[in-house]
Design a protein around this motif. Structure first.
Motif, PDB file in Angstrom:
ATOM      1  N   THR A  74       0.757  -1.391  -0.015  1.00 21.33           N
ATOM      2  CA  THR A  74       0.167  -0.137  -0.004  1.00 21.33           C
ATOM      3  C   THR A  74       0.818   1.225  -0.089  1.00 21.33           C
ATOM      4  OG1 THR A  74      -2.021  -1.093   1.088  1.00 21.33           O
ATOM      5  CG2 THR A  74      -1.621   1.215   1.228  1.00 21.33           C
ATOM      6  N   GLU A  78       0.729   3.828  -3.239  1.00 24.45           N
ATOM      7  CA  GLU A  78       0.123   5.051  -2.901  1.00 24.45           C
ATOM      8  C   GLU A  78       1.025   6.474  -2.813  1.00 24.45           C
ATOM      9  OE1 GLU A  78      -2.469   4.731   0.551  1.00 24.45           O
ATOM     10  OE2 GLU A  78      -4.061   3.442  -0.385  1.00 24.45           O
ATOM     11  N   GLN A  79       2.202   5.927  -2.418  1.00 20.79           N
ATOM     12  CA  GLN A  79       3.192   7.052  -2.238  1.00 20.79           C
ATOM     13  C   GLN A  79       4.084   7.224  -3.392  1.00 20.79           C
ATOM     14  OE1 GLN A  79       3.008   9.286   0.157  1.00 20.79           O
ATOM     15  NE2 GLN A  79       1.157   8.070   1.016  1.00 20.79           N
ATOM     16  N   THR A  82       1.840   6.342  -7.954  1.00 21.70           N
ATOM     17  CA  THR A  82       0.510   6.918  -8.246  1.00 21.70           C
ATOM     18  C   THR A  82       0.282   7.186  -9.635  1.00 21.70           C
ATOM     19  OG1 THR A  82       1.231   9.017  -7.822  1.00 21.70           O
ATOM     20  CG2 THR A  82       0.378   7.726  -6.034  1.00 21.70           C
ATOM     21  N   GLN A  83      -0.907   7.221 -10.111  1.00 20.57           N
ATOM     22  CA  GLN A  83      -1.488   7.488 -11.410  1.00 20.57           C
ATOM     23  C   GLN A  83      -0.999   8.851 -11.878  1.00 20.57           C
ATOM     24  OE1 GLN A  83      -3.043   5.447 -13.467  1.00 20.57           O
ATOM     25  NE2 GLN A  83      -2.223   6.860 -15.067  1.00 20.57           N
ATOM     26  N   GLU A  84      -1.108  10.013 -10.881  1.00 17.37           N
ATOM     27  CA  GLU A  84      -0.614  11.170 -11.116  1.00 17.37           C
ATOM     28  C   GLU A  84       0.982  11.319 -11.339  1.00 17.37           C
ATOM     29  OE1 GLU A  84      -2.445  10.294  -8.488  1.00 17.37           O
ATOM     30  OE2 GLU A  84      -4.186  11.278  -8.883  1.00 17.37           O
ATOM     31  N   GLN A  85       1.626  10.398 -10.553  1.00 16.70           N
ATOM     32  CA  GLN A  85       3.053  10.341 -10.837  1.00 16.70           C
ATOM     33  C   GLN A  85       3.515   9.822 -12.354  1.00 16.70           C
ATOM     34  OE1 GLN A  85       3.888   8.182  -7.076  1.00 16.70           O
ATOM     35  NE2 GLN A  85       5.056  10.136  -6.335  1.00 16.70           N
ATOM     36  N   LEU A 179       0.981   0.865 -14.310  1.00 15.35           N
ATOM     37  CA  LEU A 179       0.472   0.929 -13.020  1.00 15.35           C
ATOM     38  C   LEU A 179       0.205  -0.579 -12.509  1.00 15.35           C
ATOM     39  CD1 LEU A 179       0.269   2.882 -10.603  1.00 15.35           C
ATOM     40  CD2 LEU A 179      -2.189   3.158 -11.177  1.00 15.35           C
ATOM     41  N   GLU A 183       2.234  -2.987  -9.852  1.00 13.50           N
ATOM     42  CA  GLU A 183       1.722  -3.515  -8.725  1.00 13.50           C
ATOM     43  C   GLU A 183       1.975  -5.014  -8.811  1.00 13.50           C
ATOM     44  OE1 GLU A 183      -2.771  -3.535  -6.593  1.00 13.50           O
ATOM     45  OE2 GLU A 183      -2.484  -2.406  -8.587  1.00 13.50           O
TER      46      GLU A 183
END
Length: 232
Positions: A74, A78-79, A82-85, A179, A183
Motif C-alpha cells: 500500500t 500510494e506514495q 500513483t497515477q498522477e506520478q 501501474l 503493482e
C-alpha cells in the motif's frame, strides 16, 4: 562488534559493585534501577522479533507478517507509484522525445521504390519508357529521400504534432497498464518473502536505532534511582 546494550548493562552492574565497595546506597539504587530499565527495554526490543513463551504479544513482526506485506504494498502504490506520478513521468518524457535522429537514420529507399513502381504502372509509365523507363527515376532517389527527410523533421517538430502526441498518450492506457504492471511486480516479490526474511530485513534496518532504547532505559533508570535515594 560494539554492543550498546552490553556496555549499558556492564555500567549498571559496575554501579552495583561500587556501591558495595564504597558502601554507597545511592550507587546501589542507581545501578539496580538502571539495570532494570536497560533489561526491560532490551526485552521489549527482543520481543518485537522473537516469540517469548508466556509473554503475550511477543514476536509481533512474525505474527503480523501478512499485514506487514500489505502495508508495504500500500505504501509503495500510494506514495511512489500513483497515477498522477506516472502521468507526470510520461509528460516529461513527451518533452524529451526527439524523433529527428530516428528520421535522419531512416532508409527511405523502400518509399522511393514504391513511388517509382506506382509511377511506372500508371499511364505515365509508357511515356517514361521513352526516356529510359524506371532507371530514369533513379537519379531522383537521393533528392527525394533528402526532401522527405527534411519534411518529416519539420512535421515532428511542429506544435500541432506535439499536441496530437500529447493527446494520444493521454488517451492510451499506457499509464494504467504500467501501474498494473508495477503493482503485479511488487505483489509477486512480496509473495516470495517469508516471515523470517521480513524479520531479518526489519531487524537489520532498525536494530541500531532500537539499541538506543536500552541505553536511555538504563540512563533514566539510574537517574530515577539516584534521585529516589536522595529523597528517601
Amino acid at each position: 562488534m560494539f554492543s550498546k546494550s552490553l556496555v549499558t548493562n556492564l555500567i549498571c552492574v559496575g554501579f552495583v559493585v561500587l556501591s558495595f565497595v564504597f558502601d554507597a546506597k545511592p550507587l546501589l539504587i542507581a545501578g539496580l534501577f538502571g539495570l532494570s530499565g536497560a533489561l526491560t527495554n532490551q526485552l521489549a526490543v527482543h520481543m518485537l522479533f522473537e516469540k517469548v513463551p508466556f509473554l503475550y504479544g511477543s514476536g509481533v513482526i512474525l505474527l503480523r507478517f501478512e499485514a506487514f506485506k500489505e502495508a508495504v504494498k500500500t505504501l509503495m502504490m500510494e506514495q511512489f507509484f500513483t497515477q498522477e506520478q506516472l502521468d507526470a513521468f510520461f509528460a516529461n518524457q513527451e518533452k524529451r522525445i526527439d524523433l529527428s535522429p530516428l528520421i535522419e537514420g531512416t532508409d527511405f529507399s523502400p518509399t522511393f521504390d514504391a513511388l517509382s513502381q506506382s509511377v511506372m504502372e500508371s499511364k505515365f509509365g509508357s511515356m517514361l519508357g521513352m526516356f529510359g523507363g524506371e532507371k530514369a527515376l533513379d537519379s531522383l532517389r537521393e533528392p527525394f529521400s533528402n526532401r522527405l527527410r527534411e519534411s518529416l523533421k519539420k512535421l515532428v517538430s511542429s506544435d500541432a504534432f506535439s499536441i496530437q502526441m500529447h493527446e494520444a498518450l493521454h488517451r492510451s492506457s499506457l499509464g494504467e497498464d504500467t501501474l498494473a504492471m508495477v503493482e503485479g511486480i511488487i505483489e509477486k516479490r512480496l509473495n516470495e518473502l517469508t516471515p523470517v526474511m521480513v524479520k531479518e530485513m526489519v531487524q537489520r534496518l532498525i536494530h541500531e536505532h532500537l539499541g538506543w532504547l536500552v541505553v536511555w532505559g538504563g540512563f533514566f533508570g539510574a537517574l530515577i534511582g539516584l534521585l529516589s535515594s536522595l529523597v528517601l
